[in-house]
Enzyme design. Structure first.
Site, short mmCIF file in Angstrom:
data_model
loop_
_atom_site.label_atom_id
_atom_site.label_comp_id
_atom_site.label_asym_id
_atom_site.label_seq_id
_atom_site.Cartn_x
_atom_site.Cartn_y
_atom_site.Cartn_z
N ASP A 771 -26.66 10.45 25.27
CA ASP A 771 -25.29 9.08 24.69
C ASP A 771 -25.79 9.70 22.68
O ASP A 771 -24.38 9.83 22.36
CB ASP A 771 -25.54 8.20 24.35
CG ASP A 771 -24.87 7.21 23.69
OD1 ASP A 771 -23.36 7.28 24.20
OD2 ASP A 771 -25.07 6.21 22.93
N LYS A 775 -23.67 12.28 20.02
CA LYS A 775 -23.21 11.84 18.52
C LYS A 775 -23.87 12.88 17.47
O LYS A 775 -22.97 13.01 16.60
CB LYS A 775 -23.80 10.79 17.94
CG LYS A 775 -23.37 9.27 18.95
CD LYS A 775 -23.90 7.76 18.64
CE LYS A 775 -22.99 6.65 19.75
NZ LYS A 775 -24.27 5.65 19.94
#
Ligand code: ADP
Ligand code: ASP
Ligand code: MG
Length: 915
Positions: A771, A775
């Site tokens: 995750d 980003k």
């Protein structure tokens, strides 16, 4: 034949009998005093003019008109006080639809403190239709006209029983029964003949008004107030025309009114709408919906102060409220605007209502009997300060109206150009079949003449034209007489709109945006309207498209929410709380037109009521279908902008963004899949976004509601150069490392974070670092790097042997076995006066990205965090020695939804919302 005439003569005698036995004192005395020939005149006319004998001594008036002036001289004349002491009210059918409503109308009349009042009343609602239906049945020789007539009787009898008592009730019921008996006889005659003449029909259908006026006047009298009722056929004289209309004879009507009033002076007069007489005293009507016209004529005859038309809506809307739920009430309209609106189908007002009052400058007020607090619409000459100078385009267009069921006829051919008399020949042929031309348009090349007529007349018109132009068609001078059936007319109405640059462009632009093909255009030189012909099936869509373009705030946005999970439903909650403020203070109108999950979706025509969307979804939800959902939210052409908000984490949904943007749908999302997915698709998406005026915002993909993407954009757009972006991008991992201190075991902190709800259901989703890597990719690409997710080294915190564990529970059980490794890292860091932090880095200088566990000095900003804060440091040419730092809570439904919401508001401001 013999039996037919016998039946008619039987009917006649029945009518005459009913008539002569009627217990009307004045009539009887009158009849007795009249010479015999006159009596026989009345009996002969009793089918059509029994109204001469009403109890208001009018028989005397007519007798005197016909037979001399003897009787008039016997009465002391009261002069009619015309002028602004009179106020006129007209009550439509729904206003007097029941006894309760008639009572209410009585109260409204009494509450007007004008010195004198003239009230025009329609038949009770549906009654005129019932009366026409009687004629139809009788003409078709259908016996059921008898029971249908009984229904008419019952309706009025029961209303009267609820409203009246004593003599008033007795008088009314005897009138009613008398009339019904006459009608029965008359309908019998029609039944036998299988045909009703126009005057028979007019006589029959006008009874609804006779009854409602009598009941209402009795109700007013019940309050002890002097009130007379007027059978308007005794006063209003009209001449038939060739076009199924009638023209008032003002001079004659004025004379008759003066005479009527001299015998019936009263402060309040309740008069029948709709009905009138020919100069020969034959009953007639002002045609369907004609009571408004009656009120206007009477207003003019009385030179009244104003005419109030009471109906069932708050006034004239900018479009038919049944078709456009967004329609707004117009405070004022000029006479011309009102006329155009009504001519083009706004049936709130009969088109002929305007002319009689306009000549005396009498204002018309349209008001709602069911909402007395609404001020209504005032129709008058435009106010002096209501000039068009400096007015925005929008206010030049007052309203829109439509006429359905029309057909276009196109007469085309090169032989028409420059030939005098072609138009005359065309419209002569149309006139010969009695068709009504609604609009005409001729191209300046004179190559074709195109006009619209009612659908039902098109066949006859086309045939007449073909036969009239047979020779020209055969010779090829005319190429065709073409019919385009199933059309509708849409008219935009507004004083001076047609002469103001930009208005028609805006109108046609709105139609084009809604993908509506315009078949023909006409612009009146009056400059009050622009008329277009469209396919009938497109009509409502067209109406909504143009209406919204001129009336809705430019920042009205249709919102489609995809994925009402934790974040989606929090966003809905925030939208609900903020909607009213946004609308009132910022003119931003957000309408959630649909909400779709993976299984069910909820669609709304005008906006979901967000306070109860879950219940609505249960009640009215349908099987989710993304294509249908998008079509619904976007295809709703009455809202100028659409945004789809993807609150899922689904890459399939993300794969649709390109197509949506291409279709002009804005996209807002916290979903990282599109921007961190395959590079080529990302680049395609961004290229499209840059070319078009369609917006794609994704602030919440990084740092939830924190301004990270926007800060980065701001730096780039103002010419700063990004050198490095480094940050703690995971709220979960921030929490874990902020609390992983001293002697605590790593697994213990993970368990604590899981129990506090900071982790995904399977903490490996956080610990794996993917995750964070997404980003990093998003920020890297935003900074201009062309990186793929797979190209970023990611240090996973999930111990190698546990990566394949079957379940989250099993993983949590096993994790303590690996605590030692992490404890060692912590110890080493602490020994060096440092802390452990899990960070993502975009190294722009070296065009690299990395996700790893790093050590920072205890005085470094990253070491000062608490809770689940995110922190992001931008090192740039401008912020070289001291990086620009954004810090704050970067996870959780409230802040993520807040980030999405602020993107929606950013969209609104890009679309023109005030700042
Ligand atoms: P009444 O029986 O009172 O004369 P109508 O039915 O003739 O009433 O006219 C009122 C109706 O006109 C309203 O109920 C409304 O549905 C319809 N209407 C159509 N266009 C408009 C418009 N632009 N503004 C207001 N009402 C309209
Ligand atoms: N009652 C008549 C009709 O329905 C006239 C009116 O109400 O305006 O047409
Ligand atoms: Mg009406």
């Amino acid at each position: 034949m013999a039996s037919l005439s016998a039946a008619i003569s039987h009917s006649c005698s029945h009518v005459a009998l009913a008539h002569s036995t009627k217990p009307k004192k004045i009539y009887h005395s009158q009849c007795r005093t009249l010479p015999l020939p006159h009596r026989s005149f009345i009996c002969r006319m009793s089918f059509v003019s029994r109204w001469n004998s009403r109890d208001t001594s009018n028989a005397r008036v007519f007798a005197s008109v016909k037979e001399g002036i003897l009787l008039d001289e016997s009465v002391e004349k009261v002069k009619l006080p015309i002028g602004d002491t009179w106020s006129v009210h007209k009550f439509g059918g729904t206003c007097v639809g029941s006894s309760e409503r008639i009572k209410n109308v009585g109260d409204v009349i009494l509450s007007d403190d004008s010195e004198r009042k003239l009230v025009i009343v329609s038949a009770m609602s549906k009654v005129t239709d019932m009366m026409y239906d009687l004629i139809n049945r009788a003409q078709l020789r259908d016996e059921s006209y008898i029971s249908a007539l009984d229904a008419v009787l019952d309706k009025h009898r029961s209303t009267a029983l609820e409203l009246l008592n004593g003599d008033e009730l007795g008088n009314f019921l005897s009138e009613l029964h008398h009339d019904i008996n006459n009608l029965k006889a008359m309908l019998r005659a029609i039944y036998i003949a299988g045909h009703a003449t126009e005057s028979f029909t007019d006589f029959v259908v006008g009874h609804g008004e006779l009854w409602s006026a009598q009941m209402l006047s009795a109700v007013v009298r019940k309050n002890g107030i002097d009130c007379k009722w007027m059978d308007t056929r005794e006063v209003l004289i009209v001449n038939p025309t060739s076009t199924n209309q009638v023209d008032p004879d003002y001079l004659e009507s004025e004379k008759r009114l003066e005479r009527w009033y001299s015998h019936n002076p009263a402060q309040i007069i309740i008069a029948t709408g709709f009905i009138a007489s020919t100069p020969q005293n034959i009953p007639t009507t002002l045609k369907r919906d004609g009571s408004d016209f009656s009120a206007a004529i009477m207003g003019a005859l009385f030179r009244a102060r104003q005419v109030t038309i009471w109906t069932d809506v708050d006034g004239v809307y900018s479009a038919d409220p049944r078709k456009v739920s967004e329609a707004v009430i117009l405070k004022t309209l000029s006479y011309q605007e009102a006329w155009e609106m009504s001519y083009f189908g706004a049936n709130v007002l009969h088109p002929r209502t305007i002319i009689p009052v306009m000549q005396y400058n009498i204002p018309i007020i349209i008001r709602n009997i069911f909402n007395l607090s609404a001020p209504g619409t005032k129709i008058c000459h435009p106010l002096v300060d209501d000039k068009e100078d400096n007015r925005p385009l929008e206010s030049l267009v007052k309203g829109f109206a439509t006429i359905d069921n029309v057909a276009l006829i196109n007469v085309e051919g090169t032989g028409m150009a420059g030939v005098p008399g072609t138009a005359h020949a065309i419209f002569g042929a149309v006139k010969d079949v009695g068709a009504n031309v609604i609009m005409i348009s001729q191209a300046s090349s004179e190559h074709s003449v195109c006009f619209a007529v009612p659908d039902k007349e098109v066949k006859a018109v086309a045939e007449a034209l073909k036969s009239r132009f047979r020779q020209a068609l055969d010779a090829g001078r005319l190429s065709q007489v073409a019919i385009v059936p199933n059309c509708s007319i849409l008219a935009a109405v507004g004083q001076k709109m047609a002469s103001t640059p930009g208005v028609s462009a805006t109108l046609f632009n709105a139609l084009a945006k809604a993908n509506i093909n315009v078949r023909a255009i006409a612009q009146g030189c009056s400059e009050f309207n622009i008329t277009v012909v469209v396919k009938r099936e497109d009509c409502i869509k067209a109406l909504r498209a143009v209406h919204s373009r001129f009336y809705l705030s430019r920042t009205t946005i249709a919102v489609g929410i995809i994925g009402p999970g934790l974040i989606g439903s929090t966003l809905l909650e925030q939208l609900k709380d903020q909607a009213a403020v946004l609308k009132e203070e910022f003119n931003i109108d957000l309408r959630v037109m649909g909400i779709t999950g993976s299984r069910t979706m909820l669609l709304s025509e005008s906006g979901v009521d967000l306070s109860g969307w879950r219940e609505l979804q249960k009640e009215k939800g349908e099987v989710a279908d993304l294509q249908k959902f998008v079509q619904h939210v976007h295809g709703n052409h009455f809202i100028p902008n659409t945004v789809l908000v993807d609150c899922t984490a689904d890459s399939v949904i993300a794969s649709h963004y390109y197509d949506w943007l291409r279709r002009g749908i804005h996209v807002i999302t916290p979903n990282k899949k599109a921007n961190s997915g395959p590079l080529d698709q990302y680049l395609k998406l961004r290229a499209l976004q840059r070319q078009s005026y369609t917006h794609y915002f994704y602030e919440a993909t990084v740092g939830a509601g924190l301004p990270i993407i926007s800060t980065l954009r701001g730096l780039l757009e103002t010419g700063d150069k990004i050198l490095r972006i480094e940050g703690i991008f995971s709220g979960t991992l921030s929490y874990i490392f902020n609390n992983f201190v001293g002697k605590r075991a790593f697994s213990e902190v993970v368990t604590e974070a899981k129990q506090a709800g900071f982790t995904e259901p399977d903490p490996r989703d956080d610990l794996s670092g993917t995750d964070v890597a997404r980003k990093v990719i998003i920020l890297a690409r935003e900074s201009g790097l062309r990186l793929e997710l797979s190209g970023i080294p990611v240090e996973s915190l999930v111990p190698e042997p546990l990566r394949a564990s079957a379940s989250a529970e099993e993983f949590m059980q096993q994790l303590p076995h690996f605590d030692q490794e992490m404890s060692k890292k912590l110890q080493d860091a602490e020994d060096a006066g440092e802390v452990l932090r899990y960070v993502g880095v975009v190294d722009v200088v070296n065009q690299k990205g990395v996700v790893e566990l790093q050590r920072y000095k205890k005085d470094h900003p990253f070491a000062q965090l608490s809770g689940s804060d995110n922190i992001i440091a931008f090192t740039t040419t401008r912020y070289k020695n001291q990086p620009l730092i954004v810090r704050g809570p970067g996870a959780g439904a409230q802040v993520t939804a807040g980030g999405i919401f602020s993107d929606i508001l950013r969209l609104a401001s890009y679309l023109g919302a005030p700042s």
